[in-house]
Structures are given as C-alpha cells and as structure tokens.
Enzyme design. Structure first.
Site, PDB file in Angstrom:
ATOM      1  N   THR A 180      10.825   9.629  -6.623  1.00  0.00           N
ATOM      2  CA  THR A 180      10.606   9.827  -8.178  1.00  0.00           C
ATOM      3  C   THR A 180       9.089   9.222  -8.272  1.00  0.00           C
ATOM      4  O   THR A 180       8.946   8.170  -8.099  1.00  0.00           O
ATOM      5  CB  THR A 180      11.467   9.263  -9.001  1.00  0.00           C
ATOM      6  N   TYR A 184       5.624  -5.168   5.659  1.00  0.00           N
ATOM      7  CA  TYR A 184       5.800  -4.000   5.405  1.00  0.00           C
ATOM      8  C   TYR A 184       5.292  -3.415   4.423  1.00  0.00           C
ATOM      9  O   TYR A 184       4.795  -2.339   4.096  1.00  0.00           O
ATOM     10  CB  TYR A 184       7.357  -3.832   5.441  1.00  0.00           C
ATOM     11  N   ASP A 190     -27.885 -16.053   9.292  1.00  0.00           N
ATOM     12  CA  ASP A 190     -26.674 -16.894   8.728  1.00  0.00           C
ATOM     13  C   ASP A 190     -27.233 -18.454   8.700  1.00  0.00           C
ATOM     14  O   ASP A 190     -26.590 -19.306   9.368  1.00  0.00           O
ATOM     15  CB  ASP A 190     -25.473 -16.507   9.849  1.00  0.00           C
ATOM     16  N   TYR A 195      16.168  -2.517  10.538  1.00  0.00           N
ATOM     17  CA  TYR A 195      17.542  -2.211   9.999  1.00  0.00           C
ATOM     18  C   TYR A 195      18.636  -2.660  11.066  1.00  0.00           C
ATOM     19  O   TYR A 195      19.944  -2.562  10.904  1.00  0.00           O
ATOM     20  CB  TYR A 195      18.092  -0.713   9.626  1.00  0.00           C
ATOM     21  N   HIS A 230      17.860   6.682   1.194  1.00  0.00           N
ATOM     22  CA  HIS A 230      16.186   6.136   0.954  1.00  0.00           C
ATOM     23  C   HIS A 230      15.311   7.104   0.148  1.00  0.00           C
ATOM     24  O   HIS A 230      15.704   8.359   0.297  1.00  0.00           O
ATOM     25  CB  HIS A 230      15.725   5.658   2.379  1.00  0.00           C
ATOM     26  N   GLY A 231      14.387   6.888  -0.492  1.00  0.00           N
ATOM     27  CA  GLY A 231      13.336   7.776  -0.873  1.00  0.00           C
ATOM     28  C   GLY A 231      12.957   8.556   0.298  1.00  0.00           C
ATOM     29  O   GLY A 231      12.588   8.004   1.340  1.00  0.00           O
ATOM     30  N   ASP A 232      12.581   9.775   0.031  1.00  0.00           N
ATOM     31  CA  ASP A 232      11.810  10.684   1.128  1.00  0.00           C
ATOM     32  C   ASP A 232      10.545  10.399   1.459  1.00  0.00           C
ATOM     33  O   ASP A 232       9.915  11.196   2.284  1.00  0.00           O
ATOM     34  CB  ASP A 232      12.324  12.007   0.884  1.00  0.00           C
TER      35      ASP A 232
END
Ligand code: SPV
Ligand code: MG
Length: 431
Positions: free
Chosen positions: A122, A43, A204, A75, A89-91
C-alpha cells in the site's frame, strides 16, 4: 486453526500494515514478529522507538493474537519455533536486496508445506507522509546525536564510512547490500579532515577553517539521517575547542575525535616522514576536560585519538595516554597505525581491554586493511571507520574520464562506464 506470521519493523502503524493484518486474520491466528533492534539496524532505518515500545504497539493492533521477537533477519528462528501455515508480507520484497530474504523464507516454508503470501504494497499519500515524518524525526539533532551511543550498545561493531558532501552523505545513507542472503548497511558517517580538505583542493593541515567544515556538516545533515563522527583534527586551541563542541552538539553531531598533536598538524599517514609534535599528556588532558565541561548534553562524545604508534613513541606511551585521556573524561579512544599489519593495533586493544572493559575503542584500518570487522570486534574494537575510501575511488575515476575526453576529442568513449544521470537523481530525495 491455521497460524499466520508476519514480521514488522515499523515504528508507526499505517494503512499498509493494517491491510496486512486484515489479510492475515482472514487466514487464521495472527502472530506478529517484532524484528529485534540488532537485526533492524542492518535491515532498515534506525528505530525511533525502542524494541519494547514496538512490541506494545504491535500488540495493540486489532486482530493480532501474539507478538514475538524475531532476532534473525532471515526468519530461521521464528519459522523453527512457530512453523506458521502462512507467512504474509508486502510485495515490496519481491524486488531489490530484500528478494534474497524472501527466497530464503520460501525455501524454509517448502520443507513442511507452509505458504508464502505477497500482499500488494500500500503506497498512498498517508503512507508517504508517515515515511517522511519518520525520516524527519531521525534527522533531528536530538535524535541523531544520541544514536552513536545507542549503536555502540546495540551492535558488536559500529561501521562508519567517510563522507565529505551531500552526495557522499547520500551514498553512506542509502547503500544497502544483500550479501550471502543478509542485508547490510553503514551505521554512521565520518567527516574526515583529509577528505573534506581534499574535496576543497586543500592540504590536510587544519587550513580549512571550522566555519567551512561546519558548512560541510550542514550539507550532509540536510540530506541524511545517520549519525556523524566529526574529525576535529587537534581540536585547535582549547579556548576555541569549547566553542566547537557546542556548535557540533547543536548541529546534531554525535562525536568529535581529536588527536594528541600540536603545532602544524599533518596527516597521520605521513607518520614520521614529516615533522609532527605530540601534545603532552597534561596539555591534551586539559583540552579534553575543557571540552567535556563545555558540552551541554549527555549524548555527545569526545573521543581522544592517540598518535603514539604513528609517531613511533611505543606501546607503553599509547597505553599510558589512553589511561590518562579516559581519566580526563574522554568518552572513547581512537588508536591509529600506518603499519600494513594490524598487530600493533591488536596489541594495543588487548592491553587496553585488560584494564578497561567499557571505554569504546575506535580504529581506522586504512593501512592495515586485511583485518575484518569481526576480528576487530573480537579484540574489543567498538567502532571501525573507513576514512577515505570514497574519495580515493572517485578521484582516479574522474581523472580517467578527463584524460579520455582529451584523447578522443569527444565523450562517447567514456560514456559506457558512466552512471546515467537518471540513476544519480534517484539518490536525491524530492519533497
Ligand atoms: C582523516 O580521515 O582525516 C583522518 C584519518 O584523520 S587518517 O587520514 O588516517 O589520519
Ligand atoms: Mg584527519
């Protein structure tokens, strides 16, 4: 008293988190979820502190009543258990790949009348600085080096993608997808000898020397944080390999994979179409032992790559070599095949796992590409390397652009399929 839930996946508490807790506290009893390591690595960025330390950190915040582990990125587990009246939750999750998780949470809450609250994110100078410090910490050699071992113990299969430049490093570092509601990303980077050589227009065959290969590593480590597995070809002379091990460790590389060939090495995907010689078990074991003796940290891994199936020497030879190389100190084995079907790879894994349940197995499914990560993990594979797909996708796209500009005598016709420069620049971090 209402219950308010918020999920954290941070290693540092800054103003943004305090703002969320303050807001939550006004609504009721605050329960903070600590996203488990296992979910976190899919995540977000890899954690710089342990799950236990994160729990302690969240408990220490004023206004937090309880901290629980959240195992499910979506969740479901915590919502079933807690049935919070509010989730805050933060947007920042209103847009981007996290949006799918937000939508899912909203659905879950709807069932019993819970409410979702998006709090303005923030983002001030202090928050920016904290983010940067965490990133820097992750990029430091001592943190990066040990992360491959940590990942092996944390996840059923470590997913690795090829990189050969700063830009391809950024693609591996930053690509996050949302698929079927869940987020996913690569765990680590593979510095392929094939793609590193190809990017320089060279074959290679160990022609691109170590100094140049180290330069590639340096370009990549400068702009990324994910752990690195280095394709060390044959490892060269044992007398040289011991120096390579030290240099790689110092640069923060997590592992080197060396293959049991000698003389002029050619790419394995040529198989027996070209002349290639396998080193004897004794010779190659001596190289592994020397490398293990030279390394200074416990973090670094030397992984032995077995070419018996590529060179059609048979399964028994492959197993015998795996056994011997582990006994010589190898921290993992890579088994390779150029068959379209994964059956010989799976047979090797099953056989090896009957006698060795712990040594990590690495595979490179370039030819046997129908097999999924889940199926590989079921057969005991720990690391899957997608070894050349970025190079192979870029080359035809570039060739077509070159051809079309020549055909049309201008660039308009190619432009609509090109990424705007502005989008490319967003990949590149500015300090
Ligand atoms: C590489 O990516 O350089 C490898 C893997 O060694 S393979 O090309 O499949 O041999
Ligand atoms: Mg290679």
């Amino acid at each position: 008293m209402k219950t308010v839930y918020t999920c954290f996946c941070t290693d540092v508490i800054h103003d943004g988190h305090l703002n969320i807790i303050e807001n939550a506290h006004k609504r009721g009893k605050v329960i903070v979820g600590c996203l488990s390591d296992k979910a976190l690595i899919r995540y977000n960025k890899f954690p710089t502190i342990s799950q236990e330390e994160r729990i302690k950190l969240y408990r220490s915040i004023d206004g937090v009543e309880e901290v629980v582990i959240q195992n499910d990125m979506l969740y479901d587990d915590v919502i079933t258990l807690i049935r919070p009246d509010y989730i805050v939750h933060g947007d920042n999750w209103v847009e981007g790949p996290e949006r799918a998780i937000r939508d899912h949470v909203e659905e879950l809450l709807k069932v019993y009348g819970g409410e979702l609250v998006d709090i303005p994110y923030t983002y001030n100078e202090k928050v920016r600085k904290t983010d940067m410090q965490l990133r820097e910490k992750l990029a430091m050699p001592e943190y990066r080096r040990k992360r491959l071992r940590q990942l092996i113990s944390m996840t059923s299969i470590v997913k690795v993608l090829e990189t050969h430049s700063g830009l391809t490093g950024l693609i591996v570092e930053k690509t996050v997808v949302e698929h079927e509601g869940k987020l996913d990303q690569f765990d680590a980077m593979w510095i392929s000898s094939l793609c590193d050589s190809t990017a320089k227009g060279k074959p290679d065959i160990e022609l691109v020397d170590m100094t140049s290969r180290f330069r590639t590593i340096d370009d990549i480590v400068e702009v990324t944080t994910k752990p690195i597995i280095f394709d060390g070809d044959t490892g060269g002379l044992t007398e040289h390999f011991v120096y390579t091990v030290r240099s790689l460790e110092r640069m923060g590389v997590s592992a080197v994979i060396i293959e049991d060939k000698k003389g002029l090495k050619k790419n394995s995907l040529f198989g027996t179409e070209v002349e290639q010689t396998q080193a004897s078990i004794e010779e190659f074991s001596a190289k592994i032992r020397a490398g293990k003796k030279a390394q200074l940290t416990d973090d670094f891994m030397i992984i032995a790559r077995i070419e018996s199936l590529i060179l059609e020497k048979g399964m028994e030879d492959a197993i015998e070599r795996a056994r011997a190389f582990v006994a010589a100190g190898a921290d993992g084995v890579m088994i390779h095949s150029r068959k379209k079907e994964p059956s010989e790879i799976l047979e090797f894994c099953d056989k090896f796992r009957t006698e060795d349940r712990v040594t990590p197995i690495v595979v490179v499914p370039s030819s046997f590409n129908t097999i999924t990560e889940e199926e590989l993990a079921e057969h005991g594979v720990n690391i899957v390397i997608y070894a050349n797909q970025l190079t192979r996708s870029a080359v035809p796209a570039m060739q077509r652009t070159a051809q079309d500009i020549l055909c049309y005598h201008r660039a308009k016709e190619v432009d609509e399929r090109l990424m705007p420069i502005k989008n490319i620049i967003t990949l590149i971090d500015e300090l």
